[in-house]
Structures are given as C-alpha cells and as structure tokens.
Design a protein around this motif. Structure first.
Motif, short mmCIF file in Angstrom:
data_model
loop_
_atom_site.label_atom_id
_atom_site.label_comp_id
_atom_site.label_asym_id
_atom_site.label_seq_id
_atom_site.Cartn_x
_atom_site.Cartn_y
_atom_site.Cartn_z
N GLN A 185 -5.27 -7.63 -9.11
CA GLN A 185 -4.10 -8.11 -8.39
C GLN A 185 -4.43 -9.43 -7.68
O GLN A 185 -5.41 -9.49 -6.92
CB GLN A 185 -3.66 -7.11 -7.34
CG GLN A 185 -3.33 -5.72 -7.82
CD GLN A 185 -2.98 -4.83 -6.65
OE1 GLN A 185 -1.86 -4.89 -6.12
NE2 GLN A 185 -3.93 -4.00 -6.22
N CYS A 187 -3.82 -11.19 -4.79
CA CYS A 187 -3.24 -10.71 -3.53
C CYS A 187 -2.26 -11.71 -2.92
O CYS A 187 -1.23 -11.32 -2.35
CB CYS A 187 -4.34 -10.38 -2.54
SG CYS A 187 -5.45 -9.05 -3.10
N VAL A 190 0.95 -11.18 -4.84
CA VAL A 190 1.53 -9.85 -4.68
C VAL A 190 2.23 -9.71 -3.34
O VAL A 190 3.35 -9.19 -3.24
CB VAL A 190 0.43 -8.77 -4.83
CG1 VAL A 190 0.96 -7.39 -4.42
CG2 VAL A 190 -0.08 -8.73 -6.26
N GLU A 215 -6.43 -2.32 -9.02
CA GLU A 215 -5.30 -1.40 -8.87
C GLU A 215 -5.71 -0.23 -7.97
O GLU A 215 -6.85 0.22 -8.00
CB GLU A 215 -4.86 -0.88 -10.24
CG GLU A 215 -4.28 -1.95 -11.15
CD GLU A 215 -3.02 -2.60 -10.58
OE1 GLU A 215 -2.22 -1.87 -9.94
OE2 GLU A 215 -2.84 -3.81 -10.78
#
Length: 257
Positions: A185, A187, A190, A215
C-alpha cells in the motif's frame, strides 16, 4: 488540510484487542550536514515510535553521530548506518526489538553501494511489524532491480505485517515506485494527510520519499507534517534537503496459536 486536521493524526497506543497504533517517520537527513538542532526539533515534534533514516552518517565516527541523533530525539539506535550503507532505524522505548539485519545490495560500478536496514519490532504483547529503511539508486535500472530485491525480503518469517520507508529517488509514476506500490500500500495515496511533496524543502514539487505498508496494516494517515504543531517551515528548510514523511499505522495483533 488545516493545521487543526494535522493535529488529529492518531497518537501511539495499544488497543484492548492487542493491535497497536504506530507512528513512523521517514527522513533523509543528508548525513547531518545541515542544521542538526532544527532536524531534532522536527523529529521530536512528530513523536515517532519508529524513525527510518536515509543518508545516515556512514564514515568516520558514524556511531557517535547516530548516538547524538538518538539522544536529541529521545530515540534508541536499532540498526543500520554504515553497516547498511546509509539507511538506519531508530525507535522509542515502546518498541521491543526482536530481530535486526543489515543488507548490502549488489553493487554497480560507479555509484556508491546501497543497502537496507531491517528490523522486526513488537508493540505490546503481540503486534509485530517488519520495518525496512531504504534509499534506492539514482540509476533507473538499478533502482527497479533494488525494488525487486527489497520485495523478496518481505514478508519476514516473524510477521506478515511490514512497512517499507525511504527515499525512492523516483516519483510515483516511475517503474521502481510502481513495482513497490503494486505489492504494498502506498500510504500517502491510501490515506493522504498533511503535504504530499518531499523534494525540495524550498520548492516542494515532487514526491520521491514514501511509506508503503503490507496488506493488513491499516493506514490512518500519511504525509509531510507541514504545519504540524511544533514543526516550523524554517526548521524544515534548515534541517536537510528532503521533507519527512510521517505515517500513523494500525498493526494487528498476532493471531492466537
């Protein structure tokens, strides 16, 4: 993003279910060649549980400078520095260090050798996080290969939860960045928080530093702490030639055996 919103980044804590909110800061410190006190003030204001450093001092008396940084930021040396060719990890006393390893990456003739500082940290009784601090090559092909070698080391056998933090020397549309973001991810994408661009402090216009998580790790916020209480623009400009990236992450407790 308002300054009030910036103050809302979750603080460090361990939840009743054993999960842990961890604040992680990634920072290229340019070998402490700039205003060290400004650098220390920025780090202290961010209140990280984990500090992933790039371009840590790695030559004469480098351990002395690592110790100075730890003292001035209320953090403890975990691993890295000269032994990882630049990347280094420090942590607060909240983290229990379970494992460390410094990894030297294959060397291309010409540029200096790159490496990884890696650690497995436990928060509370069972929230384990594998941490990698990295600084990828200036050369595109080598950078992409290093991203692959980095991913080969994840997940660590001790934990399925991991975070990679560092100076990627590349924007999000680059091949190495995309290779990492395809497996982890990103960050800052996200859960954006604070500022986005990390280079340069005088003219932020590109995001080449990042925090990426596996994850299962919940991203609560990630970005440049511009305007965070205690972080001044003057200190950010004086501290080094990159802006830091601060992330708040919720790490799950390990499943019961």
């Amino acid at each position: 993003m308002t300054y009030a919103d910036l103050a809302d980044l979750p603080g460090s804590k361990t939840e009743p279910d054993g999960s842990a909110v961890v604040r992680l800061l990634s920072y290229n410190v340019r070998s402490l060649r700039d205003d060290r006190e400004a650098l220390a003030r920025v780090i202290r204001a961010c209140a990280p549980d984990v500090l992933c450093v790039q371009e840590a001092p790695r030559f004469f008396r480098w351990r002395k400078y690592a110790a100075w940084l730890g003292r001035r930021t209320d953090l403890c040396y975990v691993t890295g520095g000269a032994t990882a060719s630049g990347p280094m990890i420090l942590s607060s006393l909240r983290a229990h260090v379970e494992h460390t390893e410094d990894v030297l990456l294959p060397r291309t003739p010409g540029p200096h050798r790159r490496g990884l500082a890696t650690a497995v940290l436990r928060f509370g009784s069972s929230a384990r996080l594998a941490v990698v601090s990295c600084h990828l090559s200036l050369q595109a092909a080598e950078r992409r290969a290093q991203a692959g070698l980095l991913l080969d080391r994840l997940p660590h056998a001790a934990t399925p939860h991991a975070v990679v933090a560092g100076d990627l020397n590349e924007r999000p549309d680059g091949r190495a960045f995309r290779r990492l973001a395809g497996a982890l991810q990103d960050c800052g994408a996200v859960r954006p928080w604070g500022g986005a661009y990390t280079s340069t402090p005088d003219d932020p216009h590109q995001r080449i530093d990042a925090v990426l998580a596996s994850e299962g790790v919940e991203v609560l916020g990630c970005g440049v702490p511009v305007g965070l209480p205690g972080v001044t623009g003057r200190d950010l400009r004086a501290a080094t030639d990159h802006l830091p990236v601060l992330a708040a992450l919720r790490v799950p407790a390990a499943a019961a055996a």
